[in-house]
Design a protein around this motif. Structure first.
Motif, short mmCIF file in Angstrom:
data_model
loop_
_atom_site.label_atom_id
_atom_site.label_comp_id
_atom_site.label_asym_id
_atom_site.label_seq_id
_atom_site.Cartn_x
_atom_site.Cartn_y
_atom_site.Cartn_z
N SER A 1 0.85 -1.36 -0.14
CA SER A 1 0.09 0.10 -0.16
C SER A 1 0.91 1.16 0.11
N ILE A 2 1.99 1.05 -0.06
CA ILE A 2 3.00 2.18 -0.02
C ILE A 2 3.75 2.46 -1.46
N GLY A 3 3.32 3.45 -2.14
CA GLY A 3 3.78 3.60 -3.47
C GLY A 3 4.70 4.69 -3.48
N PRO A 4 5.30 4.97 -4.47
CA PRO A 4 6.46 6.10 -4.63
C PRO A 4 6.01 7.38 -4.08
N VAL A 5 5.02 7.86 -4.27
CA VAL A 5 4.65 9.33 -3.73
C VAL A 5 4.40 9.09 -2.44
N LEU B 1 9.03 9.88 4.12
CA LEU B 1 10.22 10.19 4.51
C LEU B 1 10.35 11.81 4.85
N ALA B 2 9.61 12.61 3.91
CA ALA B 2 9.99 13.93 4.12
C ALA B 2 9.24 14.42 5.33
N PRO C 1 10.73 5.76 -8.98
CA PRO C 1 10.92 4.51 -8.10
C PRO C 1 11.76 5.01 -7.02
N ALA C 2 11.29 4.45 -5.86
CA ALA C 2 12.02 4.86 -4.60
C ALA C 2 13.21 4.02 -4.55
N ALA C 3 13.29 3.02 -5.21
CA ALA C 3 14.67 2.03 -5.19
C ALA C 3 14.59 1.28 -6.68
N LEU C 4 15.94 1.20 -7.12
CA LEU C 4 16.13 0.48 -8.31
C LEU C 4 17.13 -0.42 -8.02
N LEU D 1 -7.59 5.18 0.31
CA LEU D 1 -7.54 6.20 -0.96
C LEU D 1 -6.66 5.32 -2.05
N GLU D 2 -6.87 5.63 -3.25
CA GLU D 2 -6.17 5.38 -4.51
C GLU D 2 -5.55 6.46 -5.21
N ARG D 3 -4.26 6.54 -5.47
CA ARG D 3 -3.55 7.36 -6.33
C ARG D 3 -3.56 7.19 -7.80
#
Length: 375
Positions: free
Chosen positions: A31-35, A41-42, A107-110, A363-365
């Motif tokens: 449930s935790i996407g890039p946004v 983290l911010a 992407p938060a990580a590659l 909520l869906e993004r």
């Protein structure tokens, strides 16, 4: 360009205040996407602090906390990546591809194998039909050769047809392959040798964890990386409803150049390209046309992402703000900017409400910075 297992040390590094394990637990939680990852983290300054805060945020959003990724699975993934001679690129690493970092949903990580310096050169994506004609494959291969000679890195998706030809043409000068599966999985199977060559002489990137088999839902995510890495995207043969046109659309939405090679109106494989040109894409006939279109690379584009995810001041939303934002939401996706305008509340407070709702599973993004309520 590089030895098979060459990864600059910075690609393996994680800021001292944070651990790769904690970051990956956030990233691998469904449930935790890039946004959402960026916002957590911010807001909290570190992955560890964000993990601790998620249960409270979800309760505020009116739902149950998400089931976080299993720490044991994360430990196995990290060990497997190291075993493969690959490394992680986190979003605020200095070696993270600078153009890709500009995407809202980067992407938060590659996971990477190869020469990361290739993403610091002007990058051009070449995409097209899997069932491409022999002429189109030859043209894509020649584009790969000449773009490399002109100082550009060629980016593609290691698929059959045009992608394969583009990689073959640019192997000697610099190519980046982005795959929709784990970095240790080959798809299509006949590209096993080519995929290893790309990792050995260029750069191979994957967003999915090792062992992940390709699924239809993974390819649009792969396509956004291809478009995001590149100053421009060139389509060489594509049907009207193809993945190549999705990549072109994503490139346009990111403010990048969209180019297409014209084809015969009698060939269905050319209809997508001709449609792009009719809608405003630049018609290209050779590598010089492409290089002129993307122009010299702007030095500002190769800087590391500016954000260091420093903790933001407390911006918890009041119950009144939550009620106002939820009242404006519904099953139809709306832009976040519109929610801010109509609610009259501070952007940071509205973003916190949306974050709470998302972590609560309510909520869906959507693409383009839009959101909707689930159920």
């Amino acid at each position: 360009m590089a030895d098979a297992d060459f990864i600059p040390k910075a690609a393996l590094a994680v800021p001292a205040r944070d651990s790769a394990h904690a970051r990956l637990r956030l990233i691998r939680t469904p449930s935790i996407g890039p946004v959402t990852y960026r916002q957590l983290l911010a807001r909290f300054g570190s992955a560890e602090a964000a993990l601790d805060a998620i249960p409270l945020l979800a309760r505020r959003g009116g739902g149950r906390p998400p089931i976080l990724a299993d720490p044991r699975e994360i430990a196995r993934e990290i060990a497997r990546v190291a075993e493969l001679g690959a490394g992680y690129l986190f979003l605020d690493d200095p070696d993270y591809p600078p153009l890709l970092a500009q995407l809202e949903n980067a992407p938060a990580a590659l996971i990477a194998r190869g020469d990361l310096r290739l993403t610091r050169r002007p990058c051009v994506a070449i995409v097209g039909a899997r069932n491409a004609s022999a002429a189109a494959c030859r043209f894509a291969r020649e584009l790969g050769v000449h773009l490399g000679e002109g100082g550009a890195t060629v980016v593609s998706g290691l698929a059959r047809g045009v992608d394969t030809a583009a990689h073959v043409g640019s192997l000697g000068t610099g190519t980046v392959g982005v795959i929709a599966c784990g970095i240790d999985v080959v798809f299509p199977p006949e590209n096993a040798v080519l995929q290893e060559q790309v990792a050995a002489r260029g750069l191979l990137l994957a967003e999915q964890p090792p062992g992940t088999e390709p699924r239809a839902r993974h390819f649009p995510f792969r396509n956004r990386i291809i478009a995001g890495l590149s100053s421009g995207t060139v389509v060489v043969e594509a049907a009207p409803r193809s993945g190549s046109l999705i990549t072109a659309r994503l490139a346009g939405e990111a403010g990048r150049e969209v180019m297409a090679v014209p084809g015969s109106p009698l060939d269905p494989r050319a209809q997508g390209c001709n449609l792009l040109i009719r809608e405003g894409a630049t018609l290209v006939q050779n590598a010089d046309d492409i290089l002129q279109q993307i122009g010299p690379i702007d030095p500002r584009m190769v800087r590391a992402p500016a954000s260091d995810y420093a903790a933001a001041p407390p911006l918890d939303a009041s119950d009144a703000i939550r009620r106002d934002v939820e009242r404006l939401l519904g099953p139809v996706a709306v832009p976040v900017d519109e929610l801010i305008r109509q609610s009259g509340h501070a952007p940071a407070s509205v973003s916190m409400v949306l974050l709470e709702l998302e972590l609560a599973g309510r909520l869906e993004r959507h693409a383009g910075g839009r959101v909707s309520l689930i159920g």
